[in-house]
Design a protein around this motif. Sequence first.
Motif, PDB file in Angstrom:
ATOM      1  N   ARG A   1     -33.304  42.203   2.648  1.00 21.96           N
ATOM      2  CA  ARG A   1     -32.716  40.865   2.619  1.00 21.96           C
ATOM      3  C   ARG A   1     -32.910  40.217   3.991  1.00 21.96           C
ATOM      4  N   GLY A   2     -33.482  39.026   3.995  1.00 26.18           N
ATOM      5  CA  GLY A   2     -33.715  38.323   5.240  1.00 26.18           C
ATOM      6  C   GLY A   2     -32.719  37.200   5.449  1.00 26.18           C
ATOM      7  N   GLU A   3     -32.133  37.130   6.651  1.00 22.27           N
ATOM      8  CA  GLU A   3     -31.199  36.052   7.002  1.00 22.27           C
ATOM      9  C   GLU A   3     -31.731  35.326   8.230  1.00 22.27           C
ATOM     10  N   TRP A  32     -33.741  41.276   9.230  1.00 20.10           N
ATOM     11  CA  TRP A  32     -33.935  41.970   7.965  1.00 20.10           C
ATOM     12  C   TRP A  32     -32.929  43.108   7.816  1.00 20.10           C
ATOM     13  N   TYR A  33     -32.392  43.230   6.589  1.00 22.96           N
ATOM     14  CA  TYR A  33     -31.422  44.274   6.277  1.00 22.96           C
ATOM     15  C   TYR A  33     -31.903  45.017   5.025  1.00 22.96           C
ATOM     16  N   PRO A  34     -31.728  46.320   4.959  1.00 21.70           N
ATOM     17  CA  PRO A  34     -32.163  47.069   3.778  1.00 21.70           C
ATOM     18  C   PRO A  34     -31.341  46.673   2.550  1.00 21.70           C
ATOM     19  N   ALA A  35     -31.986  46.699   1.399  1.00 22.05           N
ATOM     20  CA  ALA A  35     -31.305  46.343   0.153  1.00 22.05           C
ATOM     21  C   ALA A  35     -31.844  47.208  -0.971  1.00 22.05           C
ATOM     22  N   SER A  36     -30.995  47.477  -1.935  1.00 21.78           N
ATOM     23  CA  SER A  36     -31.406  48.207  -3.135  1.00 21.78           C
ATOM     24  C   SER A  36     -30.421  47.861  -4.239  1.00 21.78           C
ATOM     25  N   GLY A  37     -30.833  48.090  -5.480  1.00 20.20           N
ATOM     26  CA  GLY A  37     -29.927  47.763  -6.570  1.00 20.20           C
ATOM     27  C   GLY A  37     -30.579  47.955  -7.921  1.00 20.20           C
ATOM     28  N   HIS A  38     -29.919  47.406  -8.932  1.00 21.24           N
ATOM     29  CA  HIS A  38     -30.358  47.559 -10.318  1.00 21.24           C
ATOM     30  C   HIS A  38     -30.263  46.204 -11.004  1.00 21.24           C
ATOM     31  N   VAL A  39     -31.300  45.857 -11.778  1.00 21.19           N
ATOM     32  CA  VAL A  39     -31.281  44.622 -12.570  1.00 21.19           C
ATOM     33  C   VAL A  39     -31.633  44.970 -14.009  1.00 21.19           C
ATOM     34  N   SER A  40     -31.121  44.194 -14.938  1.00 17.74           N
ATOM     35  CA  SER A  40     -31.428  44.425 -16.349  1.00 17.74           C
ATOM     36  C   SER A  40     -31.247  43.134 -17.118  1.00 17.74           C
ATOM     37  N   GLY A  41     -31.888  43.079 -18.279  1.00 15.80           N
ATOM     38  CA  GLY A  41     -31.777  41.897 -19.115  1.00 15.80           C
ATOM     39  C   GLY A  41     -32.798  41.943 -20.241  1.00 15.80           C
TER      40      GLY A  41
END
Length: 366
Positions: free
Chosen positions: A176-178, A203-212
Amino acid sequence: MEENPIHKTELKKACINCGAELKYKPGTTSITCEYCGHKEEISLATSKFEELELYPYLESMGDQKNSEEISMLHCKNCGANQHVEENYKSLHCVYCSMPLILEDARKEDWILPGAVLPFQIDQKKSFQIFKKWVNGLWWAPNKLKKASLDPQFTKGLYLPYWTFDAQLAANYTGQRGEYYYETQTYRDSDGNRKSRQVRKTRWYPASGHVSGFVDDTLIKASKQRAGRVPSKIARWDLKKLQPFNSGFLSGFVTEKYTIPLKDGHTKSRETAKQIATSWAAGDIGGDTQRVTSIDMKLAEETFKHILLPVYVSSYRYNGKEYNFFVNGETGALSGKRPYSFWKIFFAVLAALIIIGVIVVFAQGAG
């Protein structure tokens, strides 16, 4: 000898009054006799489209209940495969205008269309759109304008597409960029000292889950050497799809898919990955994002074979083939056009003569 069975995509309906063939009237749900005006309504299915399970078809399409035979004409010039839902005495390829030999028609298996988007504008309207466009072309050959005056060169064609549905789930990693701003000093061209704000990114590390749910991923199902439909007009409102009924094909040419279901599915997975990446970027948030990995899984995959409407006008000039397309729903037009060498030559020559005359007068006045 056992007679060949007649399949429902090949059934033709005769007028009860005069016996002529009934044809689909664009923008309606009826088939009409062009001779006596008799009209009959197409029986529309009240149920939703049947979404077919993908993997049984990928394993063995020939044994499926939704597969059948269809009579096809193959163009030896450009490779297009075409089915005609009426009795033509003679027929030319919609893409390259080369004659098709009716005696060469052959039976082929195909996956029965699950839905069709009926033509919303008729041939007369499409011809007017094409004629207006041709008349506005600069440097077009006179032969092109003469050809455009003949409606027989504009034909209605149903194009085959695959659509794919699936439940999508994906794990992702990224950053994620700020944005933040720093003041920098510099000297301008005159040597004066000045300052300005410069944007930078943390920049900060990011991770996750998406669905649809991925609905109606549209994949082109035909490919030939010539006559590719431009993306500019290849947009249809799929909400206007109707459950397949051969009545909608009457009076039009139908192209058979030449891109196998397996290849269409591979392409749809590429599109699904792009969608997953877009969802991941939205989930990451911030001012800007980087998605470095996507682990995507698709479940409950289904597909449909659908037919979408377009009008095609073909033209040969100096040994080259040119195609012009009108979207059969929206009326959008696109196409390549030839240029007249002699029109351009004489226009340039006239311009040079005018410039020469002006120079001569200017020198005389001096």
